[in-house]
Structure formats: structure tokens, C-alpha cells
Design a protein around this motif. Structure first.
Motif, mmCIF file in Angstrom:
data_model
loop_
_atom_site.group_PDB
_atom_site.id
_atom_site.type_symbol
_atom_site.label_atom_id
_atom_site.label_comp_id
_atom_site.label_asym_id
_atom_site.label_seq_id
_atom_site.Cartn_x
_atom_site.Cartn_y
_atom_site.Cartn_z
ATOM 1 N N ARG A 8 -39.570 -24.090 -23.216
ATOM 2 C CA ARG A 8 -39.536 -23.592 -21.881
ATOM 3 C C ARG A 8 -39.583 -22.449 -21.886
ATOM 4 O O ARG A 8 -38.483 -21.823 -22.579
ATOM 5 C CB ARG A 8 -39.301 -24.682 -20.804
ATOM 6 N N VAL A 9 -40.188 -21.410 -21.149
ATOM 7 C CA VAL A 9 -39.582 -20.411 -21.177
ATOM 8 C C VAL A 9 -38.250 -20.055 -20.142
ATOM 9 O O VAL A 9 -38.370 -20.340 -19.191
ATOM 10 C CB VAL A 9 -40.896 -19.408 -19.961
ATOM 11 N N VAL A 10 -37.230 -18.974 -19.922
ATOM 12 C CA VAL A 10 -36.543 -19.297 -20.021
ATOM 13 C C VAL A 10 -35.785 -17.306 -19.568
ATOM 14 O O VAL A 10 -34.785 -17.255 -18.934
ATOM 15 C CB VAL A 10 -34.834 -19.690 -20.739
ATOM 16 N N GLY A 11 -36.451 -16.959 -19.380
ATOM 17 C CA GLY A 11 -36.779 -15.434 -19.248
ATOM 18 C C GLY A 11 -37.329 -14.262 -20.323
ATOM 19 O O GLY A 11 -38.302 -14.980 -21.309
ATOM 20 N N MET B 214 -38.525 -18.716 -25.032
ATOM 21 C CA MET B 214 -38.238 -19.843 -24.542
ATOM 22 C C MET B 214 -37.410 -20.763 -25.427
ATOM 23 O O MET B 214 -36.424 -20.565 -26.956
ATOM 24 C CB MET B 214 -39.614 -20.109 -25.593
ATOM 25 N N THR B 215 -36.894 -21.530 -25.189
ATOM 26 C CA THR B 215 -35.556 -22.683 -25.696
ATOM 27 C C THR B 215 -36.029 -23.776 -24.912
ATOM 28 O O THR B 215 -36.518 -23.934 -23.457
ATOM 29 C CB THR B 215 -34.681 -22.669 -24.949
ATOM 30 N N LEU C 31 -28.644 -13.937 -27.015
ATOM 31 C CA LEU C 31 -27.610 -13.937 -26.708
ATOM 32 C C LEU C 31 -26.743 -15.662 -26.225
ATOM 33 O O LEU C 31 -25.924 -15.936 -26.882
ATOM 34 C CB LEU C 31 -26.494 -13.341 -27.284
ATOM 35 N N ASN C 32 -27.062 -15.691 -25.453
ATOM 36 C CA ASN C 32 -26.936 -16.622 -24.560
ATOM 37 C C ASN C 32 -27.708 -17.744 -24.444
ATOM 38 O O ASN C 32 -27.164 -19.112 -24.681
ATOM 39 C CB ASN C 32 -26.814 -16.677 -22.857
ATOM 40 N N VAL C 33 -28.842 -17.789 -24.989
ATOM 41 C CA VAL C 33 -29.791 -19.187 -25.371
ATOM 42 C C VAL C 33 -29.050 -19.462 -26.967
ATOM 43 O O VAL C 33 -29.321 -20.691 -27.222
ATOM 44 C CB VAL C 33 -31.510 -18.303 -25.873
#
Length: 186
Positions: free
Chosen positions: A47-50, A43-44, A178-180
Motif C-alpha cells: 500500500r502507498v504510504v506517501g 509503498m510498504t 528512512l521511517n518506512v
């Protein structure tokens, strides 16, 4: 008739065990897993991003890329390409991935590219890459984001998961996490 009644009773017992007891038991055990059996979400900003255990598609130069996927990261159709290293179509696909990687990562030589960056996994959904695969992308990500390469490299090192108990499995980095963290870096 006696054998017939025994067969019916055995069938009913197995139906109850296999169709009711076992699924309920598995559902209860899954509640103990990360995410309560619904998968480990990332989450970020609320909200869930994946999902942390399923590879995501990242193609923009501002992100770290994961392993290529033979199923275009479709979790409903997990599979490899089933093509061997002598298959001409497979060799062309790998060469196309090498060429693309070199275009997007100037300064990198072909022999420096980790094999995992140009070959799909058996599932096509690997969420992790090796530290070498992340480090080879640091300069591209840093240049596009206008962040010092040392800062991006430190983020890679911070997100490197060591082998279990220090000896089981390789070091790895979850690409989505890592991308988050990269997006939150400023």
C-alpha cells in the motif's frame, strides 16, 4: 478586415499549440519520469504510504522528524512563512521549536541542533534532511524503539543519498523512506 483574419488565424494556431499540443507533449514526457508522471510513491506491504518528493509530518518520538513546515505539510498550499530573522513572531516560533526538540532529544545541546530542524523551508514540503539532522535524532529513536543506536545509525548511513556525481548538491536523507525502513527493521 485583412488584419482581423490574420489575427483570428494566429489565435486559432496558438490555441491548438498551447491548449492541445503542448499539454499532450508534457503528458508524454511525464510518463518517462519516476512514477509515470503521478509522483514517486513509497509503498510498504502493498500500500502507498506517501510520496517521496513531498515532506510528511512525523511527530512521534519513534520516527525521524523532517523539517518543520510553514503550511503543516499541505501540498495544496506550498509556501514559506515569509517572516525574516528580525521578526519577533518568527523568533518565537523558532525558539518554541528548539525547546520542543530539546525536550524530545535529551542529551542534545541547543548549539548542536542543525538549523534545518527548527526553520521551515521555502516550500514547507522538504522531503529530505541532512545526515547531521538524522544523526542527532538517532539516540531518541533507538531508545523509544529499544533498538541499539548502532543499528539505527547504520540505517541512517544506508539511506544517505550522496551528492549527484559526487559534487552537485548536499548529502541528504529522505525522511519517509528512512521511517518506512525503520518500521520494517526488526
Amino acid at each position: 478586415m485583412k488584419n482581423f483574419l490574420i489575427s483570428i488565424k494566429l489565435t486559432l494556431v496558438l490555441i491548438v499549440l498551447c491548449a492541445l499540443v503542448f499539454p499532450v507533449l508534457i503528458a508524454m514526457v511525464s510518463k518517462l519520469a519516476p512514477g509515470g508522471g503521478k509522483g514517486e510513491t513509497v509503498m510498504t506491504h502493498g500500500r502507498v504510504v506517501g510520496y517521496a518528493k513531498v515532506g510528511q509530518k512525523f511527530t512521534a518520538d519513534k520516527y525521524f522528524w523532517g523539517r518543520p513546515s510553514a503550511v503543516d505539510y499541505n501540498a495544496a498550499g506550498s509556501a514559506g512563512s515569509n517572516k525574516g530573522p528580525s521578526n519577533p513572531d518568527y523568533l518565537k516560533t523558532v525558539q518554541d521549536r528548539i525547546d520542543s526538540f530539546l525536550v524530545h532529544n535529551p542529551g542534545v545541546k541547543k548549539e548542536e541542533i542543525p538549523a534545518e530542524m527548527v526553520t521551515a523551508s521555502g516550500s514547507g514540503l522538504d522531503p529530505d534532511i541532512s545526515p547531521a539532522s538524522a544523526l542527532i535524532q538517532v539516540n531518541r529513536v533507538a531508545a523509544v524503539r529499544r533498538i541499539p543506536a548502532g543499528k539505527v545509525k547504520a540505517l541512517v548511513e544506508e539511506h544517505t543519498e550522496k551528492p549527484f556525481l559526487g559534487l552537485l548538491g548536499p548529502s541528504k536523507i529522505n525522511v519517509l523512506k528512512l521511517n518506512v525502513a525503520l518500521d520494517e527493521l526488526r
